[in-house]
Design a protein around this motif. Sequence first.
Motif, PDB file in Angstrom:
ATOM      1  N   LYS A  51       0.807  -1.223   0.000  1.00  0.00           N
ATOM      2  CA  LYS A  51       0.000   0.000   0.000  1.00  0.00           C
ATOM      3  C   LYS A  51       0.838   1.270   0.000  1.00  0.00           C
ATOM      4  CE  LYS A  51      -3.681   2.284   2.650  1.00  0.00           C
ATOM      5  NZ  LYS A  51      -4.571   2.178   3.839  1.00  0.00           N
ATOM      6  N   HIS A  52       1.971   1.266   0.712  1.00  0.00           N
ATOM      7  CA  HIS A  52       2.761   2.487   0.896  1.00  0.00           C
ATOM      8  C   HIS A  52       4.035   2.412   0.059  1.00  0.00           C
ATOM      9  CE1 HIS A  52       0.181   3.767   4.232  1.00  0.00           C
ATOM     10  NE2 HIS A  52       0.208   2.509   4.632  1.00  0.00           N
ATOM     11  N   VAL A  53       4.183   3.357  -0.847  1.00  0.00           N
ATOM     12  CA  VAL A  53       5.326   3.316  -1.772  1.00  0.00           C
ATOM     13  C   VAL A  53       6.655   3.530  -1.063  1.00  0.00           C
ATOM     14  CG1 VAL A  53       3.963   4.050  -3.755  1.00  0.00           C
ATOM     15  CG2 VAL A  53       5.020   5.777  -2.288  1.00  0.00           C
ATOM     16  N   ASP A  54       6.639   4.214   0.094  1.00  0.00           N
ATOM     17  CA  ASP A  54       7.874   4.471   0.831  1.00  0.00           C
ATOM     18  C   ASP A  54       8.109   3.457   1.955  1.00  0.00           C
ATOM     19  OD1 ASP A  54       5.664   5.426   2.183  1.00  0.00           O
ATOM     20  OD2 ASP A  54       6.649   7.246   2.937  1.00  0.00           O
ATOM     21  N   TRP A  55       7.401   2.322   1.903  1.00  0.00           N
ATOM     22  CA  TRP A  55       7.619   1.281   2.907  1.00  0.00           C
ATOM     23  C   TRP A  55       9.023   0.692   2.728  1.00  0.00           C
ATOM     24  CZ3 TRP A  55       4.410   0.275   6.884  1.00  0.00           C
ATOM     25  CH2 TRP A  55       4.693  -0.847   7.673  1.00  0.00           C
ATOM     26  N   PRO A  56       9.819   0.581   3.799  1.00  0.00           N
ATOM     27  CA  PRO A  56      11.199   0.100   3.640  1.00  0.00           C
ATOM     28  C   PRO A  56      11.261  -1.375   3.266  1.00  0.00           C
ATOM     29  CG  PRO A  56      10.652   0.312   5.967  1.00  0.00           C
ATOM     30  CD  PRO A  56       9.500   0.904   5.207  1.00  0.00           C
ATOM     31  N   GLN A  57      12.295  -1.742   2.548  1.00  0.00           N
ATOM     32  CA  GLN A  57      12.479  -3.140   2.181  1.00  0.00           C
ATOM     33  C   GLN A  57      12.888  -3.984   3.385  1.00  0.00           C
ATOM     34  OE1 GLN A  57      15.248  -3.315  -1.080  1.00  0.00           O
ATOM     35  NE2 GLN A  57      13.753  -2.554  -2.553  1.00  0.00           N
ATOM     36  N   GLU A  58      13.626  -3.391   4.314  1.00  0.00           N
ATOM     37  CA  GLU A  58      14.019  -4.087   5.523  1.00  0.00           C
ATOM     38  C   GLU A  58      12.980  -3.873   6.624  1.00  0.00           C
ATOM     39  OE1 GLU A  58      15.044  -1.145   4.339  1.00  0.00           O
ATOM     40  OE2 GLU A  58      16.819  -0.481   5.456  1.00  0.00           O
ATOM     41  N   SER A  59      13.201  -4.477   7.776  1.00  0.00           N
ATOM     42  CA  SER A  59      12.303  -4.274   8.912  1.00  0.00           C
ATOM     43  C   SER A  59      12.378  -2.826   9.385  1.00  0.00           C
ATOM     44  CB  SER A  59      12.699  -5.199  10.062  1.00  0.00           C
ATOM     45  OG  SER A  59      13.978  -4.832  10.556  1.00  0.00           O
ATOM     46  N   GLN A  60      11.359  -2.393  10.145  1.00  0.00           N
ATOM     47  CA  GLN A  60      11.365  -1.017  10.634  1.00  0.00           C
ATOM     48  C   GLN A  60      12.536  -0.741  11.567  1.00  0.00           C
ATOM     49  OE1 GLN A  60       7.505  -0.082  12.335  1.00  0.00           O
ATOM     50  NE2 GLN A  60       6.620   0.306  10.304  1.00  0.00           N
ATOM     51  N   PHE A  61      12.883  -1.700  12.422  1.00  0.00           N
ATOM     52  CA  PHE A  61      13.990  -1.439  13.348  1.00  0.00           C
ATOM     53  C   PHE A  61      15.322  -1.364  12.607  1.00  0.00           C
ATOM     54  CE2 PHE A  61      13.575  -6.060  13.382  1.00  0.00           C
ATOM     55  CZ  PHE A  61      14.888  -6.514  13.328  1.00  0.00           C
ATOM     56  N   GLU A  62      15.493  -2.138  11.550  1.00  0.00           N
ATOM     57  CA  GLU A  62      16.720  -2.040  10.752  1.00  0.00           C
ATOM     58  C   GLU A  62      16.770  -0.722   9.990  1.00  0.00           C
ATOM     59  OE1 GLU A  62      17.934  -6.519   9.465  1.00  0.00           O
ATOM     60  OE2 GLU A  62      15.982  -5.804   8.757  1.00  0.00           O
ATOM     61  N   PHE A  63      15.627  -0.269   9.492  1.00  0.00           N
ATOM     62  CA  PHE A  63      15.555   1.010   8.793  1.00  0.00           C
ATOM     63  C   PHE A  63      15.916   2.159   9.734  1.00  0.00           C
ATOM     64  CE2 PHE A  63      13.137   4.810   7.604  1.00  0.00           C
ATOM     65  CZ  PHE A  63      13.561   5.001   6.295  1.00  0.00           C
ATOM     66  N   LEU A  64      15.380   2.142  10.953  1.00  0.00           N
ATOM     67  CA  LEU A  64      15.664   3.208  11.912  1.00  0.00           C
ATOM     68  C   LEU A  64      17.112   3.163  12.402  1.00  0.00           C
ATOM     69  CD1 LEU A  64      12.380   3.062  14.028  1.00  0.00           C
ATOM     70  CD2 LEU A  64      12.996   4.789  12.327  1.00  0.00           C
ATOM     71  N   ALA A  65      17.661   1.977  12.536  1.00  0.00           N
ATOM     72  CA  ALA A  65      19.015   1.819  13.076  1.00  0.00           C
ATOM     73  C   ALA A  65      20.102   2.118  12.059  1.00  0.00           C
ATOM     74  CB  ALA A  65      19.190   0.393  13.614  1.00  0.00           C
ATOM     75  N   ASP A  66      19.761   2.167  10.810  1.00  0.00           N
ATOM     76  CA  ASP A  66      20.683   2.096   9.675  1.00  0.00           C
ATOM     77  C   ASP A  66      21.966   2.905   9.831  1.00  0.00           C
ATOM     78  OD1 ASP A  66      21.605   1.522   7.051  1.00  0.00           O
ATOM     79  OD2 ASP A  66      20.724   3.393   6.344  1.00  0.00           O
ATOM     80  N   ARG A  67      21.863   4.199  10.143  1.00  0.00           N
ATOM     81  CA  ARG A  67      23.022   5.083  10.036  1.00  0.00           C
ATOM     82  C   ARG A  67      23.731   5.354  11.355  1.00  0.00           C
ATOM     83  NH1 ARG A  67      19.742   8.639   5.730  1.00  0.00           N
ATOM     84  NH2 ARG A  67      18.630   9.357   7.577  1.00  0.00           N
ATOM     85  N   LEU A  68      23.079   5.080  12.478  1.00  0.00           N
ATOM     86  CA  LEU A  68      23.690   5.451  13.768  1.00  0.00           C
ATOM     87  C   LEU A  68      23.861   4.296  14.743  1.00  0.00           C
ATOM     88  CD1 LEU A  68      22.210   8.910  14.853  1.00  0.00           C
ATOM     89  CD2 LEU A  68      24.453   8.404  13.903  1.00  0.00           C
ATOM     90  N   TRP A  69      23.023   3.279  14.636  1.00  0.00           N
ATOM     91  CA  TRP A  69      23.026   2.222  15.650  1.00  0.00           C
ATOM     92  C   TRP A  69      23.384   0.880  15.002  1.00  0.00           C
ATOM     93  CZ3 TRP A  69      19.162   5.981  15.308  1.00  0.00           C
ATOM     94  CH2 TRP A  69      19.169   6.929  16.337  1.00  0.00           C
ATOM     95  N   PRO A  70      24.652   0.484  15.075  1.00  0.00           N
ATOM     96  CA  PRO A  70      25.079  -0.752  14.417  1.00  0.00           C
ATOM     97  C   PRO A  70      24.579  -2.024  15.090  1.00  0.00           C
ATOM     98  CG  PRO A  70      26.898   0.203  15.650  1.00  0.00           C
ATOM     99  CD  PRO A  70      25.779   1.200  15.699  1.00  0.00           C
ATOM    100  N   HIS A  71      24.111  -1.911  16.325  1.00  0.00           N
ATOM    101  CA  HIS A  71      23.667  -3.092  17.070  1.00  0.00           C
ATOM    102  C   HIS A  71      22.178  -2.951  17.378  1.00  0.00           C
ATOM    103  CE1 HIS A  71      27.955  -3.804  17.520  1.00  0.00           C
ATOM    104  NE2 HIS A  71      28.057  -2.564  17.968  1.00  0.00           N
ATOM    105  N   HIS A  72      21.404  -4.012  17.129  1.00  0.00           N
ATOM    106  CA  HIS A  72      19.980  -3.954  17.420  1.00  0.00           C
ATOM    107  C   HIS A  72      19.457  -5.351  17.736  1.00  0.00           C
ATOM    108  CE1 HIS A  72      19.935  -5.014  13.136  1.00  0.00           C
ATOM    109  NE2 HIS A  72      20.539  -3.878  12.890  1.00  0.00           N
TER     110      HIS A  72
END
Length: 266
Positions: A51-72
């Motif tokens: 439904k949402h064209v900007d839905w991330p390909q990865e999980s939401q937590f991986e999308f949020l962690a991407d640039r600053l948090w290497p561990h999740h």
Amino acid sequence: MKILSYNIHKGFSFANRRFVLKRMREVLEIVDADLVLLQEVIGEHTAHARKHVDWPQESQFEFLADRLWPHHAYGRNAVYDAGHHGNAILSKHSFTSWENIDVSTNPFERRGLLHAVVEPPGSAHPLHVMCLHFDLSEYGRRKQVERLIDRIAEAVPEACPLIIAGDFNDWKQRAGTMIEERLGMREAYKTLHGRCARSFPSWWPLLRLDRIYLRGIEPVTAECLSGRPWSELSDHAALFAELAVSGYGPDSQLGVDQQPPCRRGG
């Protein structure tokens, strides 16, 4: 050490009007916390992805962690045909272990307690971190506090600092009283301001639902992030705190032959 706790409402704004996960990532990165504890995080949802064209390909937590948090770490709690959601912890420091414990009390609210052990460089002891989202019913919350108490007794040594944060759904503040009295913990915002923060709904906070409880750690600052842009994102405001963790910092490195005494918990 900076910590943020946030119920992200599955990446949607209040009343599910807009999908705002990208904007959430931008404001989380501005805060730049060492630890981010998230509730209502989607691991997968095929219907939303279509439904949402900007839905991330990865999980939401991986999308949020991407640039600053290497561990999740992610605890999958609610599972349905389209996917699943749960709690997540994002960290700038590595985990020595983590585990998701099922604390569900009924078939309609699938809840989990995500317990991670973190070793920040220079800390005197490993830091135990628990991210949770409690039931809407008082009966369920009481049972979940009992399970939380049992988990701490069996897996968290008394010498280790402990953080418990999340959405407690505790508008009567009875679960909080149990945590304070039976675990000897203090809520960060309440310690500094006299009462727990009003965090729900984000656009006009009235209910005190979100908390950051501490043991062996001193709160230095605590804020409820309820103004813009936060009020335009999730239905919950975020809680932020700066903490003074005993032994944390470059001047308290362990000696070569020393071993941290608190490696349990995963």
